[in-house]
Scaffold this active site. Structure first.
Site, PDB file in Angstrom:
ATOM      1  N   ASP A   1      -8.876  -7.069  -5.427  1.00 25.18           N
ATOM      2  CA  ASP A   1      -8.252  -5.226  -4.191  1.00 25.18           C
ATOM      3  C   ASP A   1      -9.156  -4.421  -4.746  1.00 25.18           C
ATOM      4  O   ASP A   1      -9.954  -3.879  -5.636  1.00 25.18           O
ATOM      5  CB  ASP A   1      -6.811  -4.868  -4.335  1.00 25.18           C
ATOM      6  CG  ASP A   1      -5.833  -4.356  -3.612  1.00 25.18           C
ATOM      7  OD1 ASP A   1      -6.979  -3.360  -2.793  1.00 25.18           O
ATOM      8  OD2 ASP A   1      -5.453  -4.054  -3.475  1.00 25.18           O
TER       9      ASP A   1
ATOM     10  N   ASP B   1       0.755  -1.289  -0.168  1.00 25.64           N
ATOM     11  CA  ASP B   1       0.059   0.311  -0.399  1.00 25.64           C
ATOM     12  C   ASP B   1       0.773   1.787  -0.034  1.00 25.64           C
ATOM     13  O   ASP B   1       1.810   1.333  -0.884  1.00 25.64           O
ATOM     14  CB  ASP B   1      -0.642  -0.276   0.940  1.00 25.64           C
ATOM     15  CG  ASP B   1      -1.858   1.123   1.709  1.00 25.64           C
ATOM     16  OD1 ASP B   1      -1.658   1.622   2.310  1.00 25.64           O
ATOM     17  OD2 ASP B   1      -2.749   0.664   0.370  1.00 25.64           O
TER      18      ASP B   1
ATOM     19  N   HIS C   1      -6.865  -6.898  -0.278  1.00 28.29           N
ATOM     20  CA  HIS C   1      -6.017  -5.827   0.076  1.00 28.29           C
ATOM     21  C   HIS C   1      -4.967  -6.234   0.882  1.00 28.29           C
ATOM     22  O   HIS C   1      -3.878  -5.878   0.862  1.00 28.29           O
ATOM     23  CB  HIS C   1      -6.951  -4.367  -0.130  1.00 28.29           C
ATOM     24  CG  HIS C   1      -5.462  -3.840   0.598  1.00 28.29           C
ATOM     25  ND1 HIS C   1      -4.561  -2.892  -1.067  1.00 28.29           N
ATOM     26  CD2 HIS C   1      -5.006  -2.833   1.542  1.00 28.29           C
ATOM     27  CE1 HIS C   1      -3.954  -1.553  -0.203  1.00 28.29           C
ATOM     28  NE2 HIS C   1      -3.837  -1.805   0.922  1.00 28.29           N
TER      29      HIS C   1
END
Length: 398
Positions: free
Chosen positions: A340, A215, A368
Site C-alpha cells: 500500500d 481508508d 490500497h
C-alpha cells in the site's frame, strides 16, 4: 481521491501555492501459477487449473458488469436531465441495497440494460452459500468507502458476500460516488458522514450490522459506532483510519511519513482562495494506478480511475470523541495491506499499536484497494470475522 484540478472551471478552484501546501499530507486516504506441463497431470492439478481459469473469467464478467452500469448511468443522466454538476469526471455507481438473488445472466457487452443491478448466477461465482450464516449474530455487512472512492469500489466484495448468503449494502458518502454534492462545499465531518448515519439510524429495532471501513471510511465507522453502539455488531478496518479519541485523521496520518508517490500525486484545491485552508484534495490521475491500484488488474484500475472524485478537506481535520462505553464496547478488527502506497504499512501498524483491535489480519500482495486486487482473500477474511462469536455470546458461555 479524485481527478486533476482542471476538472473545476472557475479559476479560483485551481491549485495555488500557499502555506497549506508546504507540508504535504499523508492521506487517502497470488500470482497464478503456470499450468503443469507434464503429459499426465494429476486430477488435483487439473482441478486447480480449472478453478484458476474460472476465477479469471469471473473477474472479467464482474468488470464487464460494472462498466455496463457506469455507461447506463451516464446515458440515463443525459436522457433525463440529471442534476449532477458537470465536472470533468465520471460518476460512480450506487449499487442496489436489496440482497435478493437474481437469476439473470450477465451481459457480454456494455449494451443498455433494464437496471443497474449487479445480477449474478451461481455458476458465475466460485463461492456457494454458507449455511453457517443462519446462526450468526448478524449476516448484514455495510461497506463504507474511502476518501475519493464510492460505493462502486465494492462490486466484487458485494457479489461474493451475497453469494455466500450475506446481506450487503454500500453507502455513498456526501460528495462521493453518484452523490451530486460538490466536494468543495462540504464544511464538516457530520455533513460528509450523514448518509451512513441515516442508514444505520433507520435500521429496524434489534437489527445489527457489521461495519466495514476502507481508508478514511474507518473514521466514519468509528463515528457511527460511538453514536449507535447497539446497532453495530463488529467493525472492520481495511487499511483504514482507526483513530484514538481526540485525534483527527490529518494529525494521525502525519505521525508517519507519506510515500513518495503520494507526495507527487496529491493536489490541493482552494475554492475559498489561497489564504484559506484547502477545500478538497485531488489526485493526479496519471499517478492513480501507481498509488491506489498498483497490484490491481489493469481493467479495474482504469474503471476505478474514471470514477474517483476529490476528497473534501474539512472532514479530515475533525477530532473524533470516542468513549469506552460506546465505541469501546464493539469488537474491532484490522486488515493490513502490505503493498500500500496510500496508507503505508508503517502507518497502519502505528494505528494498530496506538489503538489495538481484537485481531489483525494481513492480505499479502495487496495494494490500497484489496477489494479489486485481492477480492477472494478479502472475502475469506470478512467471512471469518463474521463468524467470530460476539462478546455477549462468549460471556454467556462462561
Amino acid at each position: 481521491m479524485g481527478n486533476s484540478l482542471t476538472c473545476f472551471a472557475p479559476k479560483e478552484r485551481r491549485e495555488k501555492e500557499s502555506k497549506w501546501s508546504q507540508n504535504r499530507l499523508s492521506f487517502i486516504g497470488s500470482s497464478i501459477e503456470k499450468n503443469d506441463t507434464t503429459p499426465r497431470p494429476s486430477a488435483a492439478a487439473a482441478a486447480a487449473a480449472a478453478a484458476v481459469k474460472k476465477e479469471v473469467i469471473d473477474d472479467d464478467l464482474l468488470r464487464q458488469q460494472a462498466v455496463a452500469a457506469v455507461l447506463l448511468l451516464k446515458q440515463h443522466q443525459q436522457q433525463n436531465g440529471s442534476s449532477v454538476p458537470q465536472f470533468d469526471r465520471s460518476s460512480s455507481v450506487q449499487y442496489p441495497l436489496s440482497s435478493s438473488k437474481k437469476q439473470n445472466k450477465l451481459p457480454r457487452s456494455s449494451s443498455s440494460r433494464p437496471s443497474l443491478a449487479l445480477d449474478l448466477t451461481h455458476a458465475q461465482l466460485t463461492k456457494t452459500q454458507d449455511s453457517t450464516t443462519e446462526v450468526l449474530e448478524t449476516k448484514h455487512f455495510v461497506l463504507v468507502h474511502g476518501g475519493g472512492f464510492g460505493a462502486w469500489c465494492w462490486y466484487k466484495s458485494m457479489a461474493l458476500l451475497r453469494e455466500a448468503g450475506f446481506d450487503v449494502d454500500a453507502v455513498d458518502l456526501t460528495g462521493s460516488g453518484i452523490d451530486s454534492t460538490d466536494s468543495n462545499s462540504i464544511t464538516s465531518f457530520a455533513q460528509y458522514v450523514k448518509p451512513l448515519v441515516d442508514f444505520v439510524q433507520n435500521l429496524g429495532e434489534g437489527h445489527k450490522v457489521i461495519l466495514v471501513g476502507h481508508d478514511f471510511g474507518g473514521a466514519c465507522v468509528s463515528y457511527v459506532m460511538e453514536m449507535f453502539p447497539s446497532k453495530v455488531s463488529k467493525a472492520i478496518y481495511i487499511a483504514a483510519a482507526m483513530l484514538t479519541s481526540g485525534k483527527s485523521t490529518l494529525a494521525t496520518y502525519q505521525e508517519q511519513p507519506s510515500s513518495d508517490v503520494m507526495q507527487q500525486a496529491q493536489k490541493f484545491i482552494y475554492a475559498n482562495g489561497k489564504d484559506h485552508p484547502p477545500t478538497s484534495i485531488s489526485l493526479d490521475k496519471t499517478l492513480l494506478t501507481d498509488l491506489l491500484y498498483n497490484q490491481s488488474p489493469a481493467k479495474d484500475a482504469i474503471l476505478a480511475s474514471m470514477s474517483m472524485r476529490p476528497m473534501p478537506f474539512a472532514p479530515i481535520m475533525h477530532k473524533l470523541a470516542l468513549s469506552e462505553a460506546n465505541y469501546g464496547s464493539i469488537q474491532r478488527f484490522y486488515i493490513k495491506t502490505d503493498e500500500d502506497f496510500a496508507v503505508p504499512l508503517a502507518l497502519q501498524e502505528f494505528m494498530i499499536n496506538s489503538n489495538p483491535p481484537e485481531k489483525v489480519f494481513q492480505i499479502k500482495g495487496s495494494d490500497h484497494s484489496p477489494f479489486l486486487s485481492k477480492p477472494q482473500a478479502l472475502h475469506r477474511i470478512l467471512v471469518e470475522i463474521a463468524k467470530v462469536p460476539s462478546r455477549d455470546n462468549v460471556s454467556l458461555k462462561h
